[in-house]
Structure formats: structure tokens, C-alpha cells
Design an enzyme around this catalytic site. Structure first.
Site, PDB file in Angstrom:
ATOM      1  N   ASP A  67       0.923  -1.086   0.325  1.00 54.82           N
ATOM      2  CA  ASP A  67       0.032   0.249  -0.150  1.00 54.82           C
ATOM      3  C   ASP A  67       0.933   1.387  -0.320  1.00 54.82           C
ATOM      4  OD1 ASP A  67       1.180  -0.360   2.190  1.00 54.82           O
ATOM      5  OD2 ASP A  67      -0.660  -1.445   3.592  1.00 54.82           O
ATOM      6  N   ASN A 136      -8.010  -3.564  14.675  1.00 61.04           N
ATOM      7  CA  ASN A 136      -8.462  -3.815  14.284  1.00 61.04           C
ATOM      8  C   ASN A 136      -8.892  -4.872  13.207  1.00 61.04           C
ATOM      9  OD1 ASN A 136      -7.887  -2.347  11.121  1.00 61.04           O
ATOM     10  ND2 ASN A 136      -9.537  -0.702  11.466  1.00 61.04           N
ATOM     11  N   HIS A 138      -6.961  -5.230  10.187  1.00 57.79           N
ATOM     12  CA  HIS A 138      -7.152  -4.829   8.722  1.00 57.79           C
ATOM     13  C   HIS A 138      -5.351  -5.414   7.942  1.00 57.79           C
ATOM     14  CE1 HIS A 138      -5.362  -1.238   9.682  1.00 57.79           C
ATOM     15  NE2 HIS A 138      -3.944  -1.418   9.633  1.00 57.79           N
ATOM     16  N   GLU A 143      -9.873  -1.837   5.227  1.00 51.36           N
ATOM     17  CA  GLU A 143     -10.246  -1.812   6.549  1.00 51.36           C
ATOM     18  C   GLU A 143     -11.220  -2.926   6.751  1.00 51.36           C
ATOM     19  OE1 GLU A 143      -8.965  -0.372   8.404  1.00 51.36           O
ATOM     20  OE2 GLU A 143      -7.987   1.190   8.012  1.00 51.36           O
TER      21      GLU A 143
END
Ligand code: GLP
Length: 233
Positions: A67, A136, A138, A143
Site C-alpha cells: 500500500d 482492527n 486490517h 479496513e
């Protein structure tokens, strides 16, 4: 899923570096998927140290980063391009043209995402991909709620992810969007190694270990893959 609990962050980094270097020795033309973040920093340190002894290890290696932020020049101290250059690329004998990172400054970000997918395909696909883990759940910047068949695309970052990554942007201008490989893109890698270290990741690791598979928890997509190693410390 192959779980390897390690004694501490150092041991996790040694093990991850060993997996990466052994894979290059087996296939000097390997195509790697690479992560950024705090977790893989020491893995890269170990890899760089080994490569200063075995100098030619990266000569024919091809890499694709997971990313990059949108709207941040590659020379910005917080960009993933800067991160990769500081932690790996400038220390190994890697051909610049073999190191791929999505261009977050592309005039047409959607076209850039399609181009990135084509580059991965024309390199023959990812052989081995290393992943960090968001607290979380990801992976990359996928996400919670991301479809498991998603491809490389532009995404909005959640507030919790922006807060976690804010230290790299001391001027307060934390990017709101990123380009990330999709979960579908990541799952096409022949092998995957997930790295998770520290208290902040414990809840996410326990949720992954529970075996629940749900798009609300992106890392759980890894249960659909047949060659995943999870290194925890
Ligand atoms: C970022 C990156 C992820 C990374 C995650 C965890 O949001 N895009 O690829 O895995 O954060 O980072 P860290 O290792 O710093 O906890």
C-alpha cells in the site's frame, strides 16, 4: 494456518527474516509482497544485515508493496516509499525497476490501481507476501467490511488507522486515503506470512485464532488460503 508463537519481538523478526532469506535462496527471482509499519522494521534490519554478508541476495528479486498513501509525495518522510528506501531498498542490491509501490500521486488513482494489478500479473503473481496486522484486523489498508474478493483500489482510512499512523505526520496532515492491494490480490499470493507483535495486537490475534471468518474482520480472509504462517510475539 500454521501458528508460530515466538518468545519476543526479536525472535519474531529473526524468524521472519529467515523465511524471507530462505525463500530468496530457493528462488533468486522471487516476487515478494512487502509490508510497512513498525512491526516489520526489525525483520528488514535482519535481512539487510544478512545481505551485507551475502551481497547479491536481492539482485533479481521483484517486490510489490502492499500500500501507499494518496496525495503524499514519495519523498515525504511519512510515505511508504521513504519507509522502504530507509529500511530496505537503499541497503540491498535491488534494481530500482524491480521495486514496486503504488504511486499515491498518480493523476488518475483508479488507473494507477489497475496498472499495479497488471504489473503484479506480468511479474507472474506474488510468490510470498508478508503482512502486518492492524489492531482492527486490517491487512494492507483493507479496513473492516472489505469484500474478500477486492482488488487494488483507493480506500478511505478509518479514524483509528489514521490515529495509529499519525506519528509519521507530525504536521497533523495525516492522509485520509490510500491505495492498497485488495484482499483478493493478497490471497492470490502463493504463500503468506502474517506478523503480529505486542499487546495492541493481542485482541486481533485472538479473534483470528477463533477461526471466525467474516468481512468485518479482514485478516480472517487468511483462513481461506492454504499456505499461511502466523508469527506472533
Ligand atoms: C498500517 C499499514 C499496514 C500495517 C498496519 C500495522 O496501517 N498499512 O500494512 O500492517 O498499519 O502497523 P504496525 O506494524 O505499525 O502496527
Amino acid at each position: 494456518m500454521n501458528w508460530e508463537p515466538l518468545a519476543d519481538y526479536d525472535a519474531l523478526s529473526d524468524r521472519a527474516a529467515d523465511i524471507l532469506l530462505s525463500a530468496i535462496r530457493r528462488n533468486p527471482r522471487i516476487v515478494l509482497g512487502l509490508p510497512t509499519g513498525r512491526t516489520p522494521v526489525r525483520m528488514y534490519e535482519r535481512v539487510v544485515a544478512a545481505c551485507s554478508r551475502e551481497y547479491h541476495c536481492f539482485r533479481d528479486v521483484v517486490t510489490f508493496n502492499l500500500d501507499e498513501y494518496v496525495g503524499i509525495p514519495s519523498t515525504h518522510p511519512g510515505s511508504y516509499c521513504t519507509f522502504m528506501s530507509e529500511h530496505l531498498f537503499s541497503h540491498v542490491d535491488m534494481a530500482k525497476s524491480n521495486a514496486h509501490i503504488p504511486n499515491g500521486m498518480a493523476r488518475d488513482p483508479d488507473a494507477e490501481c489497475a496498472r499495479y494489478e497488471r504489473e503484479i500479473a506480468s511479474a507472474g503473481g506474488l510468490d510470498l507476501t508478508f503482512l502486518g496486522l492492524g489492531s482492527n484486523g486490517h491487512i494492507g489498508f483493507n479496513e473492516p467490511g472489505t469484500p474478500f474478493d477486492s482488488r487494488t483500489r483507493v480506500v478511505a482510512l478509518t479514524e483509528s488507522t489514521r490515529a495509529a499512523n499519525a506519528p509519521l505526520f507530525p504536521d497533523g496532515n495525516v492522509p485520509s486515503h490510500a491505495i492498497t492491494m485488495g484482499i483478493g490480490t493478497i490471497l492470490e499470493s502463493k504463500s503468506i506470512v502474517l506478523l503480529a507483535s505486542g499487546d495492541k495486537k493481542r485482541a486481533a490475534i485472538e479473534r483470528l485464532r477463533s477461526g471466525e471468518i467474516a468481512e468485518e474482520f479482514p485478516a480472517s480472509a487468511l483462513w481461506k488460503h492454504r499456505d499461511v504462517t502466523v508469527l506472533t510475539a
